[in-house]
Every structure is written in C-alpha cells, then in structure tokens.
Design an enzyme around this catalytic site. Structure first.
Site, PDB file in Angstrom:
ATOM      1  N   ASP A 294       0.594  -1.176  -0.086  1.00  0.00           N
ATOM      2  CA  ASP A 294       0.161   0.044   0.136  1.00  0.00           C
ATOM      3  C   ASP A 294       0.836   1.189   0.151  1.00  0.00           C
ATOM      4  O   ASP A 294       1.753   1.266   0.637  1.00  0.00           O
ATOM      5  CB  ASP A 294      -0.903  -0.015   1.240  1.00  0.00           C
ATOM      6  CG  ASP A 294      -1.880   1.048   1.083  1.00  0.00           C
ATOM      7  OD1 ASP A 294      -1.790   2.168   1.089  1.00  0.00           O
ATOM      8  OD2 ASP A 294      -3.205   0.816   1.486  1.00  0.00           O
ATOM      9  N   ILE A 295       0.656   2.266  -0.883  1.00  0.00           N
ATOM     10  CA  ILE A 295       1.601   3.431  -1.024  1.00  0.00           C
ATOM     11  C   ILE A 295       1.374   4.144   0.428  1.00  0.00           C
ATOM     12  O   ILE A 295       2.369   5.019   0.479  1.00  0.00           O
ATOM     13  CB  ILE A 295       1.094   4.161  -2.094  1.00  0.00           C
ATOM     14  CG1 ILE A 295      -0.341   4.865  -2.012  1.00  0.00           C
ATOM     15  CG2 ILE A 295       1.321   3.726  -3.422  1.00  0.00           C
ATOM     16  CD1 ILE A 295      -0.784   5.899  -3.163  1.00  0.00           C
TER      17      ILE A 295
ATOM     18  N   ASN B  61     -12.791  -3.066   4.120  1.00  0.00           N
ATOM     19  CA  ASN B  61     -13.839  -2.232   4.385  1.00  0.00           C
ATOM     20  C   ASN B  61     -14.595  -2.435   3.296  1.00  0.00           C
ATOM     21  O   ASN B  61     -14.139  -2.286   1.757  1.00  0.00           O
ATOM     22  CB  ASN B  61     -12.885  -0.832   4.414  1.00  0.00           C
ATOM     23  CG  ASN B  61     -12.183  -0.526   5.245  1.00  0.00           C
ATOM     24  OD1 ASN B  61     -12.226  -0.963   6.609  1.00  0.00           O
ATOM     25  ND2 ASN B  61     -11.082   0.120   5.163  1.00  0.00           N
TER      26      ASN B  61
ATOM     27  N   GLN C 265     -14.352   2.123   2.753  1.00  0.00           N
ATOM     28  CA  GLN C 265     -13.775   1.851   1.581  1.00  0.00           C
ATOM     29  C   GLN C 265     -13.730   2.974   0.770  1.00  0.00           C
ATOM     30  O   GLN C 265     -14.556   3.749   0.566  1.00  0.00           O
ATOM     31  CB  GLN C 265     -14.623   0.644   0.843  1.00  0.00           C
ATOM     32  CG  GLN C 265     -14.196   0.322  -0.535  1.00  0.00           C
ATOM     33  CD  GLN C 265     -15.168  -0.760  -1.017  1.00  0.00           C
ATOM     34  OE1 GLN C 265     -16.260  -1.098  -0.857  1.00  0.00           O
ATOM     35  NE2 GLN C 265     -14.629  -1.533  -1.966  1.00  0.00           N
TER      36      GLN C 265
ATOM     37  N   HIS D   3     -10.607  -5.292  -1.889  1.00  0.00           N
ATOM     38  CA  HIS D   3      -9.151  -5.492  -1.284  1.00  0.00           C
ATOM     39  C   HIS D   3      -8.949  -5.620   0.320  1.00  0.00           C
ATOM     40  O   HIS D   3      -9.882  -5.072   1.086  1.00  0.00           O
ATOM     41  CB  HIS D   3      -8.352  -4.194  -1.581  1.00  0.00           C
ATOM     42  CG  HIS D   3      -8.695  -2.897  -1.151  1.00  0.00           C
ATOM     43  ND1 HIS D   3      -9.915  -2.248  -1.719  1.00  0.00           N
ATOM     44  CD2 HIS D   3      -8.488  -2.317  -0.211  1.00  0.00           C
ATOM     45  CE1 HIS D   3      -9.989  -1.098  -1.280  1.00  0.00           C
ATOM     46  NE2 HIS D   3      -9.318  -1.103   0.005  1.00  0.00           N
TER      47      HIS D   3
ATOM     48  N   HIS E 266      -6.674  -5.415   3.626  1.00  0.00           N
ATOM     49  CA  HIS E 266      -5.337  -4.483   4.217  1.00  0.00           C
ATOM     50  C   HIS E 266      -4.694  -5.623   4.972  1.00  0.00           C
ATOM     51  O   HIS E 266      -5.348  -6.059   5.960  1.00  0.00           O
ATOM     52  CB  HIS E 266      -5.643  -3.493   4.760  1.00  0.00           C
ATOM     53  CG  HIS E 266      -6.291  -2.311   4.191  1.00  0.00           C
ATOM     54  ND1 HIS E 266      -5.568  -1.378   3.624  1.00  0.00           N
ATOM     55  CD2 HIS E 266      -7.633  -2.038   3.491  1.00  0.00           C
ATOM     56  CE1 HIS E 266      -6.139  -0.371   2.923  1.00  0.00           C
ATOM     57  NE2 HIS E 266      -7.439  -1.089   2.860  1.00  0.00           N
TER      58      HIS E 266
END
Length: 138
Positions: free
Chosen positions: A30-31, A86, A93, A99, A101
């Site tokens: 994740d960025i 989420n 979300q 996705h 996490h």
C-alpha cells in the site's frame, strides 16, 4: 476490466511494489504504508467488495491470505498483524475494487488504535438477531 486504479495496477498501467501474484490475485505494498509492510491483497477480477464476491472469487482471495500474511510477518519481523476489509463508503472503503489490508504490527504504541465497545449482552436480543441473519445466509 473496469477503469479503476487497482485494475490499472493489474494491467501494468500503473506501477506497484508487488509482493505476490498468480493468475487470480495480486498483492502489493500500500502506498500509505500505515506500518512497514502494509500490503493490499486483491482479486484480479474486478468486483466492488466482499459483499459482491461470488464463492469462486472469495476462495481465490481468502485461500491465499494466510500465505501472504506469513510472508509479510517473516520479512518484516512483525509481532502480529491486523487483517482489515472495508465494504462500502460508510465502512471506510475508498477504492471500489475489493481489497484486504494486511497491516503488520510491531508494538502497542504504533499509533493504530482499533477498539471495540463492550457492554453486557442481552442474549434474548442477540438470539433474535442471530435467527434473522441465519435466515438470510444462502
């Protein structure tokens, strides 16, 4: 393929730091890096979120989750990990491609504070709610 940021990552149109990929899923850092090693695991097939997954997509994603989680923990030395999903805007979300996490945890003072409120349960109310939910499980 939908026109979303994750579909663009899957297509290779946007760069990512991949940690795992096969024909059904991809996992990449994740960025935001909430903690070191914060990773997203996503299906390659565009689906809005877990609520829209069919059994095949769910199996594809969730069967790979433990392997990716263990790799993250081993590589980072994390003491534990939050695995968070989420679904819909109200639940946080922000990208509407399913996705999960994977957030490695290193110590109790890392600034992440997930709390669940507790109170004395009303078992009669819980029983009725459980019956309602059970009727909807298909």
């Amino acid at each position: 393929m939908e026109n979303c940021i994750f579909c663009q990552i899957i297509a290779g149109d946007i760069p990512s730091s991949k940690v795992y990929e096969d024909d059904k899923v991809i996992a990449f850092l994740d960025i935001t890096q909430t903690t070191t090693g914060h990773t997203l695991l996503i299906p390659k097939e565009h689906v809005r979120n877990v609520l829209d997954m069919d059994n095949t997509i769910a199996q594809d994603v969730f069967s790979r989750l433990p392997k990716v989680a263990r790799a993250i923990q081993k590589a980072t030395g994390a003491a534990g990990m939050n695995i968070i999903n989420n679904n819909e805007k109200i639940a946080g979300q922000t990208v509407f491609h399913a996705h999960i996490h994977l957030v490695p945890r290193f110590n109790e003072n890392d600034g992440i504070d997930i709390k669940y409120t507790t109170h004395e349960p009303d078992f009669q109310v819980l029983g009725k709610l459980a019956e309602q939910i059970a009727k909807e499980v298909v």
